[in-house]
Write an enzyme that holds these catalytic residues in place. Structure first.
Site, PDB file in Angstrom:
ATOM      1  N   ARG A 150       0.799  -1.233   0.000  1.00 26.73           N
ATOM      2  CA  ARG A 150       0.000   0.000   0.000  1.00 26.73           C
ATOM      3  C   ARG A 150       0.825   1.274   0.000  1.00 26.73           C
ATOM      4  O   ARG A 150       0.545   2.202  -0.763  1.00 26.73           O
ATOM      5  CB  ARG A 150      -0.937   0.043   1.234  1.00 26.73           C
ATOM      6  CG  ARG A 150      -2.208  -0.722   1.073  1.00 26.73           C
ATOM      7  CD  ARG A 150      -2.663  -1.249   2.412  1.00 26.73           C
ATOM      8  NE  ARG A 150      -1.711  -2.256   2.833  1.00 26.73           N
ATOM      9  CZ  ARG A 150      -1.805  -3.541   2.505  1.00 26.73           C
ATOM     10  NH1 ARG A 150      -2.831  -3.973   1.840  1.00 26.73           N
ATOM     11  NH2 ARG A 150      -0.881  -4.406   2.882  1.00 26.73           N
ATOM     12  N   THR A 151       1.808   1.335   0.886  1.00 29.14           N
ATOM     13  CA  THR A 151       2.503   2.615   1.031  1.00 29.14           C
ATOM     14  C   THR A 151       3.213   2.973  -0.271  1.00 29.14           C
ATOM     15  O   THR A 151       3.077   4.076  -0.788  1.00 29.14           O
ATOM     16  CB  THR A 151       3.484   2.573   2.212  1.00 29.14           C
ATOM     17  OG1 THR A 151       2.752   2.204   3.376  1.00 29.14           O
ATOM     18  CG2 THR A 151       4.123   3.928   2.444  1.00 29.14           C
ATOM     19  N   HIS A 156       5.615   6.157  11.358  1.00 32.06           N
ATOM     20  CA  HIS A 156       5.048   6.005  10.014  1.00 32.06           C
ATOM     21  C   HIS A 156       4.077   7.166   9.795  1.00 32.06           C
ATOM     22  O   HIS A 156       2.858   6.978   9.785  1.00 32.06           O
ATOM     23  CB  HIS A 156       4.335   4.657   9.932  1.00 32.06           C
ATOM     24  CG  HIS A 156       3.984   4.203   8.545  1.00 32.06           C
ATOM     25  ND1 HIS A 156       4.008   5.044   7.447  1.00 32.06           N
ATOM     26  CD2 HIS A 156       3.589   2.984   8.086  1.00 32.06           C
ATOM     27  CE1 HIS A 156       3.625   4.346   6.372  1.00 32.06           C
ATOM     28  NE2 HIS A 156       3.385   3.104   6.740  1.00 32.06           N
ATOM     29  N   LYS A 164      25.575  -3.451  -1.940  1.00 30.93           N
ATOM     30  CA  LYS A 164      27.040  -3.411  -2.080  1.00 30.93           C
ATOM     31  C   LYS A 164      27.689  -2.690  -0.907  1.00 30.93           C
ATOM     32  O   LYS A 164      28.902  -2.518  -0.877  1.00 30.93           O
ATOM     33  CB  LYS A 164      27.421  -2.669  -3.366  1.00 30.93           C
ATOM     34  CG  LYS A 164      26.882  -3.256  -4.648  1.00 30.93           C
ATOM     35  CD  LYS A 164      27.303  -2.351  -5.818  1.00 30.93           C
ATOM     36  CE  LYS A 164      26.753  -2.870  -7.134  1.00 30.93           C
ATOM     37  NZ  LYS A 164      27.042  -1.897  -8.210  1.00 30.93           N
ATOM     38  N   ARG A 211      11.346   3.990   2.824  1.00 27.72           N
ATOM     39  CA  ARG A 211      11.057   3.039   3.913  1.00 27.72           C
ATOM     40  C   ARG A 211      12.326   2.268   4.210  1.00 27.72           C
ATOM     41  O   ARG A 211      13.027   1.833   3.285  1.00 27.72           O
ATOM     42  CB  ARG A 211       9.935   2.086   3.511  1.00 27.72           C
ATOM     43  CG  ARG A 211       9.782   0.924   4.481  1.00 27.72           C
ATOM     44  CD  ARG A 211       8.539   0.125   4.232  1.00 27.72           C
ATOM     45  NE  ARG A 211       7.344   0.876   4.619  1.00 27.72           N
ATOM     46  CZ  ARG A 211       6.119   0.362   4.650  1.00 27.72           C
ATOM     47  NH1 ARG A 211       5.929  -0.891   4.314  1.00 27.72           N
ATOM     48  NH2 ARG A 211       5.086   1.093   5.017  1.00 27.72           N
TER      49      ARG A 211
HETATM   50  C1  NCD Z   1       2.067  -0.850   8.173  1.00 32.99           C
HETATM   51  C2  NCD Z   1       3.567  -0.658   8.227  1.00 32.99           C
HETATM   52  O1  NCD Z   1       4.273  -0.881   7.260  1.00 32.99           O
HETATM   53  O2  NCD Z   1       3.998  -0.249   9.287  1.00 32.99           O
HETATM   54  N1  NCD Z   1       1.593  -1.032   6.893  1.00 32.99           N
HETATM   55  C3  NCD Z   1       1.323   0.064   6.118  1.00 32.99           C
HETATM   56  O3  NCD Z   1       2.190   0.852   5.811  1.00 32.99           O
HETATM   57  N2  NCD Z   1       0.070   0.264   5.740  1.00 32.99           N
HETATM   58  C4  NCD Z   1       1.579  -1.868   9.127  1.00 32.99           C
HETATM   59  C5  NCD Z   1       2.212  -3.229   9.140  1.00 32.99           C
HETATM   60  O4  NCD Z   1       3.122  -3.524   8.391  1.00 32.99           O
HETATM   61  O5  NCD Z   1       1.734  -4.026   9.950  1.00 32.99           O
END
Ligand code: NCD
Length: 304
Positions: A51-52, A129, A80, A101
């Site tokens: 999703r993100t 997040h 590397k 991320r």
């Molecule tokens: C979450 C995350 O990555 O922290 N997911 C997300 O970004 N929607 C929650 C999770 O991974 O459980």
């Protein structure tokens, strides 16, 4: 130049503006379809995501911009041994904004200190997040019509769940929020969140292991997955993973207008039998995530 590393990088007024902007985008998508023409978003994902990452990419495409990046560290030069700082400097030569991320807490902050373009934290380890929080706030506002006067229960892995940490931080800005922290004793909320956030801002909160006993009070139930990748040993994960499984039966004492949220991915925590319940909001969250990220990209790129 602004980055978004922690939800507190935004003032309450700025959050409200982003929520309003997202609403306007939802109502008038064509108005925004060329706003980022010629701009590039780099998605640097050193950890799995559906999703993100895809919502960031869809957001940029719907603004008329372009996207480049990678979705696993193995296909980038970090395999590397390149540092996050050097990667950030490099990507600044090719893109206008970064969404990153990373499994290490603080990595997007390090990137933002070296990059010459805005960096958005798309999740750093078990820490924060902030864009999920914006997504969650938009969802709460759309579902409840307000961001104050409610009782919210966070349930599951409150220790490693970064979405919970960021959302609790944001909720301290709103009036009359009561929080239940529902988790097994091994997965309670970190002390620093209690000290630096909940106690510091005098938020009413209660810790419990029993979901059903607090269910009747809740306006919002925020379920979370047990974060397998952050465990030191698999045996503990297996023992704890099914601590809470929300089934229709457990909702019999819930409010009729409860909002059931989950950042997703879901493993077992919510029975699929709940998906058709009008109180289920987790797939609405997914869609809201795209619109709020459109609003955020516009803000950080300073597009009028
Ligand atoms: C979450 C995350 O990555 O922290 N997911 C997300 O970004 N929607 C929650 C999770 O991974 O459980």
């Amino acid at each position: 130049m602004r980055s978004l590393i922690d939800i507190n990088d935004l003032t309450k007024e700025e959050i409200d503006e982003l929520l309003d902007k997202a609403e306007d985008i939802i109502a008038n998508p064509e108005k925004y379809s060329q706003k980022c023409k010629g701009k590039k978003l780099a998605t640097l994902f050193f950890e799995p995501s559906t999703r993100t990452r895809l919502s960031f990419e869809a957001a940029m495409y719907e603004l008329g911009g372009n996207v480049l990046g990678f979705s696993e560290s193995a296909s980038s030069s970090s395999a590397k041994g390149e540092s996050v700082a050097d990667t950030a400097v490099t990507v600044s030569c090719y893109a206008d904004i970064i969404a990153m991320r990373h499994p290490k807490e603080g990595a997007p902050l390090v990137a933002s200190m070296k990059a010459s373009i805005p960096v958005i934290n798309a999740g750093d380890g078990g820490h924060n997040h902030p864009t999920q929080t914006l997504t969650d706030l938009l969802t709460i506002k759309r579902e409840k019509g307000r961001l104050n006067n409610f009782c919210i229960g966070f349930c599951g892995d409150l220790k490693f769940g970064r979405t919970v940490h960021s959302l609790i931080n944001a909720l301290t800005r709103y009036e009359n929020i009561k929080i239940y922290l529902i988790s097994p004793s091994e997965l309670v909320i970190p002390e620093y969140i209690k000290d630096e956030v909940l106690d510091r801002y005098n938020i009413e909160y209660h810790e419990t292991t029993a979901l059903e006993s607090v269910m009747p009070e809740l306006d919002i139930l925020y379920m979370t997955r047990v974060q397998r990748e952050r465990f030191f040993n698999e045996a503990d994960y297996i023992r704890l993973k099914d601590s809470y499984v929300l089934t229709p039966n457990k909702l019999t004492s819930a409010k009729k207008d409860l909002a059931i949220m989950h950042p997703l991915p879901r493993v077992n925590e919510i029975s699929t039998a709940i998906d058709d319940d009008p109180r289920a909001c987790y797939f609405k969250q997914v869609l809201n995530g795209k619109y709020i990220r459109m609003a955020l990209i516009l803000k950080l790129l300073e597009v009028e």
